[in-house]
Write an enzyme that holds these catalytic residues in place. Structure first.
Site, PDB file in Angstrom:
ATOM      1  N   ASP A  63       1.950  -0.020   4.691  1.00 25.06           N
ATOM      2  CA  ASP A  63       2.821  -1.073   4.163  1.00 25.06           C
ATOM      3  C   ASP A  63       4.285  -0.664   4.276  1.00 25.06           C
ATOM      4  OD1 ASP A  63       3.357  -3.530   2.437  1.00 25.06           O
ATOM      5  OD2 ASP A  63       4.137  -1.953   1.146  1.00 25.06           O
ATOM      6  N   GLU A 135      -2.707  -2.699   7.849  1.00 20.64           N
ATOM      7  CA  GLU A 135      -1.760  -1.723   7.300  1.00 20.64           C
ATOM      8  C   GLU A 135      -2.311  -0.302   7.435  1.00 20.64           C
ATOM      9  OE1 GLU A 135       0.478  -4.462   3.927  1.00 20.64           O
ATOM     10  OE2 GLU A 135      -1.165  -3.139   3.307  1.00 20.64           O
TER      11      GLU A 135
END
Length: 264
Positions: A63, A135
């Site tokens: 992220d 991610e």
């Protein structure tokens, strides 16, 4: 005790290596990136206390890498855009919905290592699980090969498919097309991307005759306290000739407030 992957699992893990254009020096990173927590809970419950047994830690790192690369790329592509516009574009690109679509595009669903229960419940098609896997894969690329392979993946699969819509939304003659011009969508995506939940729109006033009404709307987000789990706080309030117009204006003001406050 560490369980050895089945032949079928090993075949699945190898499949995206060429798709991503990167040969892993540490294939176990890719295996971990594709491993959902549900697999450990069913096959090795004793490993649930081990944060390296699934992809949740990698999601956290991915992220951060994703946000940085998206930000630097948007600055390079749209040097004339203000902070608010850039923030809305970034929120759209890193949203769960968009990342889930990226995962579907590159075929991550069939490659995921899920528990049987999660698999039978449609886990391979769930946007949240797919977005988390994207991610985690970004983090695996970063840890295995450094920033460049992660950056290449993000630009090719995450950013480039969004560019036509972003450019159209920034067209001054097309102000309200796409997520960038749609302030309600932009606010929702920003809140989701920053883990602040869903916005709530509350009609606080309605004035004027039927042919000339004015609506006042407040946009709120959940801010629970131990003794008030349903507590909300107001972000902004605005008026409009219709409820939708008032909601759009309130969302616009809320987004400006959040970006100035630096809630990322």
């Amino acid at each position: 005790m560490t369980r050895r992957p089945t032949k079928r699992a090993a075949e699945k893990i190898e499949a995206p290596t060429s798709l991503l254009g990167h040969t892993f020096s540490s294939p176990e990173l890719l295996s971990r990136a594709l491993t959902h927590r549900s697999l450990s809970s069913e096959t090795a419950p004793e490993s649930l206390s081990d944060p390296t047994a699934d992809n949740e830690q990698l999601e956290f790192l991915g992220d951060a890498v994703l946000g940085m690369v998206v930000a630097e790329t948007l600055l390079a592509l749209f040097p004339g855009s203000r902070e608010g516009e850039l923030t809305r574009m970034r929120a759209s690109i890193v949203s769960r919905k968009h990342l889930g679509g990226v995962a579907a595009q590159i075929g991550l669903g069939p490659l995921l290592r899920l528990g049987r229960g999660e698999d039978l419940s449609g886990g391979r098609q769930k946007p949240a699980i797919l977005a988390d896997a994207v991610e985690a894969v970004i983090a695996a690329l970063y840890l295995d090969g450094g920033l460049e392979p992660a950056r290449s993946f993000i630009r090719k699969y995450v950013i480039e498919p969004s560019l036509p819509a972003l450019k159209a939304a920034l067209d001054p003659e097309n102000t309200f097309s796409g997520a960038v011009g749609d302030h309600k969508s932009a606010l929702q995506e920003y809140l989701q991307a920053t883990g602040q939940g869903q916005p709530r729109y509350v009609l606080t006033a309605q004035t004027g005759p039927d042919h000339q009404k004015r609506f006042r709307v407040e946009v709120r987000i959940l801010a629970p306290l131990p003794d008030e789990p349903d507590r909300t706080v107001a972000l902004a309030e605005a008026e409009g000739q219709t409820k939708k117009q008032a909601q759009q204006s309130a969302a616009h003001l809320a987004l400006k407030y959040l970006t100035k406050a630096g809630r990322a």
